[in-house]
Design a protein around this motif. Structure first.
Motif, PDB file in Angstrom:
ATOM      1  N   UNK A 178       0.970  -1.606   0.354  1.00 58.35           N
ATOM      2  CA  UNK A 178      -0.095   0.282   0.059  1.00 58.35           C
ATOM      3  C   UNK A 178       1.254   1.457   0.119  1.00 58.35           C
ATOM      4  N   UNK A 179       2.061   1.123   0.897  1.00 58.31           N
ATOM      5  CA  UNK A 179       3.288   2.235   0.810  1.00 58.31           C
ATOM      6  C   UNK A 179       3.388   2.952  -0.535  1.00 58.31           C
ATOM      7  N   UNK A 180       3.697   1.375  -0.695  1.00 60.51           N
ATOM      8  CA  UNK A 180       4.617   1.683  -2.216  1.00 60.51           C
ATOM      9  C   UNK A 180       3.735   2.208  -3.215  1.00 60.51           C
ATOM     10  N   UNK A 181       2.485   2.052  -3.239  1.00 61.82           N
ATOM     11  CA  UNK A 181       1.526   1.950  -4.584  1.00 61.82           C
ATOM     12  C   UNK A 181       0.996   4.065  -4.101  1.00 61.82           C
ATOM     13  N   UNK A 182       1.303   4.396  -2.527  1.00 61.74           N
ATOM     14  CA  UNK A 182       1.292   5.821  -2.536  1.00 61.74           C
ATOM     15  C   UNK A 182       3.105   6.593  -3.668  1.00 61.74           C
ATOM     16  N   UNK A 183       3.919   6.204  -3.486  1.00 63.50           N
ATOM     17  CA  UNK A 183       5.303   6.486  -4.160  1.00 63.50           C
ATOM     18  C   UNK A 183       4.802   6.601  -6.003  1.00 63.50           C
ATOM     19  N   UNK A 184       4.073   5.674  -5.865  1.00 63.75           N
ATOM     20  CA  UNK A 184       3.780   5.589  -7.933  1.00 63.75           C
ATOM     21  C   UNK A 184       2.335   6.472  -8.072  1.00 63.75           C
ATOM     22  N   UNK A 185       1.514   6.452  -7.381  1.00 62.11           N
ATOM     23  CA  UNK A 185       0.741   7.206  -7.300  1.00 62.11           C
ATOM     24  C   UNK A 185       1.214   8.828  -7.718  1.00 62.11           C
ATOM     25  N   UNK A 186       2.124   9.330  -6.739  1.00 59.18           N
ATOM     26  CA  UNK A 186       2.699  10.814  -6.589  1.00 59.18           C
ATOM     27  C   UNK A 186       4.138  10.748  -7.470  1.00 59.18           C
ATOM     28  N   UNK A 187       3.998   9.903  -8.355  1.00 63.40           N
ATOM     29  CA  UNK A 187       4.570   9.981 -10.263  1.00 63.40           C
ATOM     30  C   UNK A 187       3.851  10.909 -10.734  1.00 63.40           C
ATOM     31  N   UNK A 188       2.731   9.505 -10.461  1.00 64.85           N
ATOM     32  CA  UNK A 188       1.696   9.793 -11.957  1.00 64.85           C
ATOM     33  C   UNK A 188       1.081  11.397 -11.691  1.00 64.85           C
ATOM     34  N   UNK A 189       1.090  11.818 -10.533  1.00 68.52           N
ATOM     35  CA  UNK A 189       0.754  13.012 -10.148  1.00 68.52           C
ATOM     36  C   UNK A 189       1.431  14.668 -10.761  1.00 68.52           C
ATOM     37  N   UNK A 190       2.809  14.541 -10.493  1.00 71.17           N
ATOM     38  CA  UNK A 190       3.867  15.385 -10.621  1.00 71.17           C
ATOM     39  C   UNK A 190       4.046  14.583 -12.287  1.00 71.17           C
ATOM     40  N   UNK A 191       4.053  13.705 -12.858  1.00 71.13           N
ATOM     41  CA  UNK A 191       4.609  14.436 -14.222  1.00 71.13           C
ATOM     42  C   UNK A 191       3.287  14.454 -15.334  1.00 71.13           C
ATOM     43  N   UNK A 192       2.129  13.913 -14.846  1.00 73.74           N
ATOM     44  CA  UNK A 192       0.853  14.929 -15.002  1.00 73.74           C
ATOM     45  C   UNK A 192       0.970  16.996 -15.434  1.00 73.74           C
ATOM     46  N   UNK A 193       1.624  17.273 -13.958  1.00 74.59           N
ATOM     47  CA  UNK A 193       1.435  18.567 -13.809  1.00 74.59           C
ATOM     48  C   UNK A 193       2.286  19.192 -14.704  1.00 74.59           C
ATOM     49  N   UNK A 194       4.064  17.881 -14.702  1.00 79.13           N
ATOM     50  CA  UNK A 194       4.765  18.541 -15.271  1.00 79.13           C
ATOM     51  C   UNK A 194       4.332  19.304 -17.362  1.00 79.13           C
ATOM     52  N   UNK A 195       3.463  17.840 -18.076  1.00 81.22           N
ATOM     53  CA  UNK A 195       3.328  17.557 -18.788  1.00 81.22           C
ATOM     54  C   UNK A 195       1.998  17.591 -19.452  1.00 81.22           C
ATOM     55  N   UNK A 196       1.329  19.380 -18.420  1.00 79.95           N
ATOM     56  CA  UNK A 196      -0.079  19.185 -19.105  1.00 79.95           C
ATOM     57  C   UNK A 196      -1.101  18.174 -19.103  1.00 79.95           C
ATOM     58  N   UNK A 197      -1.012  17.130 -18.327  1.00 80.67           N
ATOM     59  CA  UNK A 197      -2.492  16.692 -18.667  1.00 80.67           C
ATOM     60  C   UNK A 197      -3.126  16.563 -17.024  1.00 80.67           C
ATOM     61  N   UNK A 198      -4.176  15.991 -16.661  1.00 79.81           N
ATOM     62  CA  UNK A 198      -5.183  15.806 -15.278  1.00 79.81           C
ATOM     63  C   UNK A 198      -5.457  14.974 -14.961  1.00 79.81           C
ATOM     64  N   UNK A 199      -5.327  14.321 -13.523  1.00 82.27           N
ATOM     65  CA  UNK A 199      -5.469  13.154 -13.267  1.00 82.27           C
ATOM     66  C   UNK A 199      -6.141  13.134 -11.977  1.00 82.27           C
TER      67      UNK A 199
END
Length: 207
Positions: free
Chosen positions: A144-165
């Motif tokens: 569950x903890x590791x899932x959180x790291x992946x989720x934050x990676x998705x959020x930050x990548x989307x913010x960087x690329x102009x995507x929404x999530x």
């Protein structure tokens, strides 16, 4: 070999190549992007998306950012407890469901069925499903903890690329409701693999 047989053999290879549904992503973009502090300032949850499908390279970069191989030693963009590497990612699009293979940066098609509506309520061009192999994980707590790291990676990548999530927990929990069961069955998950979270991803609707 007779000419007709040779032609048939060539055609069969051609048919196999054009009908293959697996996705071979271009090499991930490992340079550029938005500075980290700027991405953090722009990180937000988006629930409305344009209908436009994401490009193959865009989806590949998204999956790589989430949990892709970023070093020659085979380690990943997100940590896992005791380096168990138990995280499994699945890509859902209008063309079906795919299992991401980080070491080859490919997505193997599991089904042609569109499972997006079972992963969340938002109409998004794609969904990322984050699951974990509990046989590999240090424990369910760490998965569950590791899932959180992946989720934050998705959020930050989307913010960087102009995507929404948007991270969605209620529709990923396989033990609650029929949608979770349909999603699990559609992805053909073995008993040891559990879904913990999904992410809707797309180009935000500009208001």
């Amino acid at each position: 070999m007779k000419k007709s047989v040779m032609i048939a053999a060539v055609l069969s290879v051609f048919v196999l190549s054009v009908s293959a549904a697996d996705i071979k992503f271009p090499a991930p973009a490992q340079k550029g992007g938005m500075p980290l502090n700027e991405a953090l300032s722009k990180r937000q949850t988006i629930r409305q998306y344009q209908e436009k499908a994401l490009s193959v390279s865009c989806m590949g970069n998204l999956l790589w950012a989430a949990f892709g191989v970023n070093r020659a030693n085979g380690k990943f963009t997100a940590p896992t407890a005791a380096n168990r590497q138990e995280i499994r990612l699945f890509l859902l699009t209008a063309d079906g469901a795919f299992a991401y293979c980080p070491k080859t940066h490919q997505a193997k098609q599991i089904t042609k069925k569109d499972l997006r509506s079972y992963a969340g309520v938002f109409k998004a061009p794609c969904y990322i499903v984050i699951a974990a192999d509990l046989d590999k994980a240090a424990s369910k707590h760490y998965a569950v903890m590791d899932t959180g790291y992946v989720s934050q990676n998705i959020y930050l990548h989307c913010a960087s690329e102009g995507l929404g999530t948007c991270a969605i927990g209620s529709f990923a929990r396989i033990k609650k409701g029929n949608k979770g069961k349909v999603l699990r069955d559609g992805l053909k998950l073995p008993a040891n693999v559990e879904i913990f979270l999904t992410h809707s991803v797309g180009i935000p609707v500009v208001k």
